[in-house]
Enzyme design. Sequence first.
Site, PDB file in Angstrom:
ATOM      1  N   HIS A 341       0.802  -1.226   0.000  1.00 50.08           N
ATOM      2  CA  HIS A 341       0.000   0.000   0.000  1.00 50.08           C
ATOM      3  C   HIS A 341       0.832   1.272   0.000  1.00 50.08           C
ATOM      4  CE1 HIS A 341      -3.945  -1.917   0.932  1.00 50.08           C
ATOM      5  NE2 HIS A 341      -3.185  -2.822   1.500  1.00 50.08           N
ATOM      6  N   LYS A 531      -8.517  13.647   4.785  1.00 48.97           N
ATOM      7  CA  LYS A 531      -7.591  12.499   4.772  1.00 48.97           C
ATOM      8  C   LYS A 531      -6.618  12.676   5.931  1.00 48.97           C
ATOM      9  CE  LYS A 531      -6.621  13.778   0.544  1.00 48.97           C
ATOM     10  NZ  LYS A 531      -6.450  12.683  -0.414  1.00 48.97           N
ATOM     11  N   ARG A 532      -5.844  11.674   6.229  1.00 47.61           N
ATOM     12  CA  ARG A 532      -4.830  11.792   7.277  1.00 47.61           C
ATOM     13  C   ARG A 532      -3.863  12.910   6.910  1.00 47.61           C
ATOM     14  NH1 ARG A 532      -4.195   7.768  11.411  1.00 47.61           N
ATOM     15  NH2 ARG A 532      -2.364   8.999  11.905  1.00 47.61           N
ATOM     16  N   LYS A 537       0.804  14.300   1.389  1.00 43.81           N
ATOM     17  CA  LYS A 537      -0.570  14.614   0.947  1.00 43.81           C
ATOM     18  C   LYS A 537      -0.741  16.127   0.751  1.00 43.81           C
ATOM     19  CE  LYS A 537      -2.413  10.547   3.401  1.00 43.81           C
ATOM     20  NZ  LYS A 537      -3.186   9.778   2.415  1.00 43.81           N
ATOM     21  N   THR A 639      -8.534   6.564  -1.760  1.00 43.38           N
ATOM     22  CA  THR A 639      -9.882   6.009  -1.935  1.00 43.38           C
ATOM     23  C   THR A 639     -10.927   7.090  -1.682  1.00 43.38           C
ATOM     24  OG1 THR A 639      -9.610   5.188   0.324  1.00 43.38           O
ATOM     25  CG2 THR A 639      -9.433   3.569  -1.462  1.00 43.38           C
ATOM     26  N   LYS A 643     -14.668   8.147  -3.662  1.00 42.60           N
ATOM     27  CA  LYS A 643     -15.942   8.418  -2.992  1.00 42.60           C
ATOM     28  C   LYS A 643     -16.453   9.813  -3.375  1.00 42.60           C
ATOM     29  CE  LYS A 643     -14.154   5.617   0.781  1.00 42.60           C
ATOM     30  NZ  LYS A 643     -13.262   5.661   1.976  1.00 42.60           N
TER      31      LYS A 643
HETATM   32  N1  CGF Z   1      -0.638   2.482   4.610  1.00 48.47           N
HETATM   33  N2  CGF Z   1      -1.070   2.804   3.685  1.00 48.47           N
HETATM   34  N3  CGF Z   1      -1.438   3.095   2.710  1.00 48.47           N
HETATM   35  C1  CGF Z   1      -2.574   3.711   2.186  1.00 48.47           C
HETATM   36  C2  CGF Z   1      -3.287   4.573   3.225  1.00 48.47           C
HETATM   37  N4  CGF Z   1      -2.537   5.591   3.750  1.00 48.47           N
HETATM   38  O1  CGF Z   1      -3.790   3.828   4.255  1.00 48.47           O
HETATM   39  O2  CGF Z   1      -3.439   2.659   1.766  1.00 48.47           O
HETATM   40  C3  CGF Z   1      -4.568   3.078   1.032  1.00 48.47           C
HETATM   41  C4  CGF Z   1      -5.353   1.848   0.674  1.00 48.47           C
HETATM   42  O3  CGF Z   1      -4.692   1.098  -0.278  1.00 48.47           O
HETATM   43  C5  CGF Z   1      -4.167   3.859  -0.220  1.00 48.47           C
HETATM   44  O4  CGF Z   1      -5.305   4.298  -0.876  1.00 48.47           O
HETATM   45  C6  CGF Z   1      -3.291   5.046   0.171  1.00 48.47           C
HETATM   46  O5  CGF Z   1      -2.835   5.661  -0.998  1.00 48.47           O
HETATM   47  C7  CGF Z   1      -2.108   4.539   0.998  1.00 48.47           C
HETATM   48  O6  CGF Z   1      -1.309   5.608   1.441  1.00 48.47           O
END
Ligand code: CGF
Length: 791
Positions: A341, A531-532, A537, A639, A643
């Site tokens: 990820h 988002k976080r 980001k 993601t 949405k």
């Molecule tokens: N750890 N991690 N990874 C992430 C997200 N931050 O949770 O996984 C998400 C789910 O795959 C991704 O959409 C995102 O880009 C990626 O940074």
Amino acid sequence: MAEQALHEYCERLSLQPKDLSTTMWYQFIAQISQQAILQNFPKNAPLTNTRKVNYLSMEFLIGRLLGNNLMSLGVYQDAESLLAKYGQNLVDVLEQERDPSLGNGGLGRLAACYLDSMASLAQPAVGYGLHYQYGLFKQGFGSTGEQRETGDGWNRDFYLQQHHRPELQQTVGFAGEVLHCGDDRYEWQPAWTICGEAFDLPVVGYKGVQQPLRLWQGYSETAFDLAQFNDGDYLLAESKVVDASKLTKVLYPNDNHQEGKELRLMQQYFHCACSIADILREHLAKGRSLQQLPEFEVIQLNDTHPAIAIPELMRVLLDQHQLHWEDAWAICSKTFAYTNHTLLPEALEQWDQPLLAKMLPRHLIIIDRINNELYQQVKAEFSEDEFSQAWQETAVLMNNKVRMANLCVVGSFAVNGVAQIHSDLVVSDLFPAYARLFKGRFHNVTNGITPRRWIRQSNPALSQLLDQHIQGDWTKDLELLRQIEPLAKDPQFQTAYRQIKQQNKQVLAQVIQETIGLKVNENAIFDVQIKRFHEYKRQHLNLLNIIATYQELKANPAQECVPRVFIFAGKAAPGYFMAKQIIQAINGVAKVINSDPDMQGKLQVAFLPDYRVSLAEKIIPAADVSEQISLAGKEASGTGNMKLALNGAITLGTLDGANVEIAEYAGEENVVIFGHTVDSVRQLRTEGYVSKRYYEQDETLRKAIDALADGTFSDGETERFEALVNDMLHHDYFCVLADFASYRQAQQEIAKRYQNQTAWVESTILNTARLGTFSSDRSIRDYQTRIWYKA
Ligand SMILES: [N-]=[N+]=N[C@]1([C@H](N)O)O[C@H](CO)[C@@H](O)[C@H](O)[C@H]1O
């Protein structure tokens, strides 16, 4: 049926329905929903032409379940009308449910969306996670806008949507010695053990099946030691109990960052050991052999957090079932699949070898053997000159560290990234040697989101409009959204679509007013970045543009402008200083702008605290602009972008992660792309990126940064954002200054487009119509055909 149940429920409380509180109505509806789930679900049989999926994840950001379950049970309207009969509103009743924040962000929410899709597609699956007592911390803001964290106890023990499964308990060992019993035989003697008990949260598929999310909780075998208590040694009597419950006490709050703490490794091993034992128990109980495991089961590793499951399965097969190494490895390497990820180096988990030697001595021996076997393979594949670089990349053990991503690649039959551009970078940048060594092992499965929660449940007005214009059940098959494409220019449909967005904006405006006391202009563009918080980001790029816009409006009060409300939400890991600086700076800027009468009706900034699934469900349907502005090559997928776009927000983004595929499907004219690409960032670095030059050459940028430095947004304190400003001028690894001009231009393009509402609404309708592919059902189908299919 419900009336009868209601009668019995009121009798038990010796109350009349009219006297029930909203919480009591919630408990009543939750109870009958659970009964319905237990009694007459599933109506459909699970698929047989695919392996059962065991989805191992340290995070499942499930959100509230009751509303979702009622919808998937097909009784949402019934519940709504029953409550309406007693003057109650289902939406308010559903607000009573605590949000189980058992995850940090995208990775955890993706796991939840995937469980929903697997159950809806009747794909046999079990989710395996941890039953944390405290989920992700609650976020508040202090007097100078700094993030404050408090524990989020989600009432784990009283959560109504779960069943305790005491009969499934497991025992997990830690530390201790390993006896070498000759040849390849080893015996691990753990120094101490902890018990794992299971709690099943039913995942109710939409017109599908029901299957469990199984969460493990630690407790101590030896109950309270009465003898010691009687000897007056109270504390010792309790000691063992304390330790065990501490294990699954709290979720580690890091997103895209490894915290190499001992307790975290213990959590990971506990999670894997309980899950592997449970998978084998179920498999063997069906009378199947160990050799048949890969034929019927696949274990999907959600990032490297459950990587230790690979040596754990090897240990069980070698030490408990006396298999030979080759046979055990053949089973393992055909059972595990790994999803990566992130490419961020700081997120790629590495554990100190000495820590594993102490905590999991038997596993280290197995990992060492895996590393030696790999060494031979790399030696065979790469020439003399190539070998050292290839081994530098591929070795599992290196510099006294155990590299968990490498262990996952070596121990899995399939590795996938989560968006096309990311999966390409996994092969080209992260694992080129592995890609050569293990041809055909690397895949892409672009992420997706469940349309049940993120459209049907959180945007009922839009869902109704879609129901009126689409043949077939789009909630089950999101590609059916294509049917509204021809209506994109239809004035009536446009009006209806726009009114729904406006209604959703009014609802969100109410939430903003109630939460932070800010009355926002509902006719302004709702520009959303949720988002976080993480430097990659680039919430601080968004902030610099807001400051520049503020300064421009201050300098030109008569200037025409398209009103804008910038909406932020998101948490920073408690230990992440720079992310917290950015949060504080946004709050500082918001305070000044929102209290400036010159900005009335023109510019506002709303930072909503404590971002979580239930808040996302309110913000997303109301968004006009979706900020996806990460530095190209850093956001694996995203993601939230999916949405927001599916709910009619225009994506303002870089060519990063899934933004690339959103632009492809929506059509480039229906998104706004800006900034450096992956290749031009590479070039920028090669040439030597000096952010200060951009500050010197761009007056708008300079003025914005100077205002951050000179106390304008920090009550005159010039050092409050010193670290952030210094980083921008002397480091700026994520190229915020290099992308500022292009971003500002893109924001002006948004304003220009928004002024032509007919074209704007057409564009938003085309986003909804053309992005059905981003359903997590499509992602699961990709996993079925590319990874999970029966060999
Ligand atoms: N750890 N991690 N990874 C992430 C997200 N931050 O949770 O996984 C998400 C789910 O795959 C991704 O959409 C995102 O880009 C990626 O940074």
